[in-house]
Structure formats: C-alpha cells, structure tokens
Design a protein around this motif. Structure first.
Motif, mmCIF file in Angstrom:
data_model
loop_
_atom_site.group_PDB
_atom_site.id
_atom_site.type_symbol
_atom_site.label_atom_id
_atom_site.label_comp_id
_atom_site.label_asym_id
_atom_site.label_seq_id
_atom_site.Cartn_x
_atom_site.Cartn_y
_atom_site.Cartn_z
ATOM 1 N N UNK A 158 -21.653 -28.207 -22.360
ATOM 2 C CA UNK A 158 -21.012 -28.395 -23.656
ATOM 3 C C UNK A 158 -22.123 -28.309 -24.679
ATOM 4 N N UNK A 159 -22.057 -27.306 -25.548
ATOM 5 C CA UNK A 159 -23.080 -27.085 -26.567
ATOM 6 C C UNK A 159 -22.424 -27.246 -27.940
ATOM 7 N N UNK A 160 -22.572 -28.447 -28.516
ATOM 8 C CA UNK A 160 -21.949 -28.708 -29.815
ATOM 9 C C UNK A 160 -22.578 -27.866 -30.918
ATOM 10 N N UNK A 161 -23.890 -27.643 -30.839
ATOM 11 C CA UNK A 161 -24.570 -26.854 -31.872
ATOM 12 C C UNK A 161 -24.010 -25.439 -31.934
ATOM 13 N N UNK A 162 -23.741 -24.852 -30.766
ATOM 14 C CA UNK A 162 -23.182 -23.497 -30.712
ATOM 15 C C UNK A 162 -21.658 -23.511 -30.767
ATOM 16 N N UNK A 163 -21.058 -24.669 -30.549
ATOM 17 C CA UNK A 163 -19.600 -24.774 -30.558
ATOM 18 C C UNK A 163 -18.953 -24.161 -29.331
ATOM 19 N N UNK A 164 -19.635 -24.268 -28.168
ATOM 20 C CA UNK A 164 -19.162 -23.586 -26.953
ATOM 21 C C UNK A 164 -19.138 -24.523 -25.751
ATOM 22 N N UNK A 165 -18.049 -24.428 -24.989
ATOM 23 C CA UNK A 165 -17.957 -25.046 -23.675
ATOM 24 C C UNK A 165 -18.033 -23.901 -22.670
ATOM 25 N N UNK A 166 -19.010 -23.951 -21.769
ATOM 26 C CA UNK A 166 -19.146 -22.923 -20.740
ATOM 27 C C UNK A 166 -18.528 -23.457 -19.455
ATOM 28 N N UNK A 167 -17.643 -22.646 -18.865
ATOM 29 C CA UNK A 167 -16.912 -23.058 -17.667
ATOM 30 C C UNK A 167 -17.147 -22.079 -16.528
ATOM 31 N N UNK A 168 -17.082 -22.580 -15.319
ATOM 32 C CA UNK A 168 -17.122 -21.731 -14.130
ATOM 33 C C UNK A 168 -15.677 -21.617 -13.657
ATOM 34 N N UNK A 169 -14.981 -20.635 -14.230
ATOM 35 C CA UNK A 169 -13.543 -20.476 -13.996
ATOM 36 C C UNK A 169 -13.223 -19.001 -14.013
ATOM 37 N N UNK A 170 -12.505 -18.539 -13.020
ATOM 38 C CA UNK A 170 -12.142 -17.128 -12.918
ATOM 39 C C UNK A 170 -11.218 -16.738 -14.068
ATOM 40 N N UNK A 171 -11.511 -15.622 -14.714
ATOM 41 C CA UNK A 171 -10.707 -15.159 -15.861
ATOM 42 C C UNK A 171 -9.281 -14.818 -15.456
ATOM 43 N N UNK A 172 -9.054 -14.475 -14.187
ATOM 44 C CA UNK A 172 -7.710 -14.110 -13.734
ATOM 45 C C UNK A 172 -6.887 -15.318 -13.288
ATOM 46 N N UNK A 173 -7.501 -16.497 -13.255
ATOM 47 C CA UNK A 173 -6.785 -17.679 -12.785
ATOM 48 C C UNK A 173 -6.180 -18.430 -13.933
#
Length: 173
Positions: A158-173
């Motif tokens: 979770x990067x508040x400065x960049x405003x991004x949550x990075x997830x390990x999740x398949x795009x097709x799921x």
C-alpha cells in the motif's frame, strides 16, 4: 502514513438505536476497535436519516448488558432518545489515532488505485468489508473484483504517496 485527503473526511464510527430505559440513555452500536473507543472521539456529528447534522459534545459511554449505552447532553427522556433511532455518529478522520505499522483504516484505502503485480489496472478501492475469516478489498474498474485483504499473500503493498495498492491477483479472476 495516511492518505492526504482522507484526514479531513468525516467517517461513520457508530449508530444510535433508540432508547435504553426511560432516562434518555441511548443504545449505541460502535464500529471502533475496541468498541468503547468511540467515546474518546468527540465531538460527534450526528446525522439523521434525512441527512440533517448536528454536533454533540460531552457524551458519556458505558457498557450495558447487551452493548454500549450513551448518555448525551440534552437527551433527558425516552422520547428524545427514541427520536435518535438510526442516527449515525461521525467524527473527523483526523480524530483517530495513527494506525500501527502494517494496519490501515479502511477509509484511508478507499479511492486508491488498485494494480496487480503485472501492472494491470483494476480500478479504485470502492470499499472493504469483513467476512469474519478476513477482510475483503473491493476494486471497482471495468468490473468489480473482490480481493482478500491478506498481507502479503494478495495485498503486496500500500503506497499512499503514489495512491496505489499493489495486489497479487490474476486479472482474469
């Protein structure tokens, strides 16, 4: 470690459920952890079902047999307490203490962009909810995705400065 604009937001920390007894006490549902912490965050903004708001300060909270009971200035009888049924209790986000390392207030995550480890954009965090087993992050983009909020298995960062949550999740799921 908080989202810059979320600190000024008003957040719902509880709900009033009508009279407790005849002396104006009110049954209180708390969304805080621990439940009694709701009494620390004052003044309260009370928002009724029509959206009308008023400020309430000096509320005392105690534990009752089946939950929390609030004693509120100016509420002195059963009728006045019953009139508060369904009223939401809000406080400014800034009234809450900073979260511990690795912990997040849900309100701070809402609105952040969600991308997977391959760089696929899933949209933004619309909300979170609890299943009992774990919390779930809901990303709203071209479609809705529900991702278990489990660090580091599915929520990588979770990067508040960049405003991004990075997830390990398949795009097709």
């Amino acid at each position: 470690m908080n989202a810059p604009d979320s600190r000024q937001r008003m957040i719902t920390v509880g709900r009033l459920h009508g009279a407790f007894g005849v002396r104006g006490e009110v049954k209180l549902e708390s969304f805080t952890d621990p439940l009694r912490a709701i009494g620390k965050y004052q003044p309260w903004t009370l928002r009724d079902a029509r959206g009308v708001e008023r400020t309430c300060e000096g509320v005392r909270v105690r534990e009752g047999g089946k939950g929390l009971i609030a004693t509120m200035p100016g509420i002195e009888d059963k009728d006045a307490a019953d009139a508060l049924r369904g009223t939401e209790v809000l406080v400014p986000r800034s009234a809450l203490p900073p979260p511990a390392d690795g912990e997040y207030y849900w309100v701070d995550l809402e609105g952040l962009r969600v991308v997977n480890v391959e760089g696929v954009d899933f949209g933004i965090v619309s909300h979170l909810f609890s299943t009992g087993a774990n919390d779930v992050l809901v990303a709203q983009g071209e479609r809705e995705r529900m991702i278990p909020f489990v660090l580091p298995d599915y929520i990588r960062s979770v990067d508040f400065a960049a405003g991004i949550v990075t997830v390990d999740w398949d795009a097709d799921f």
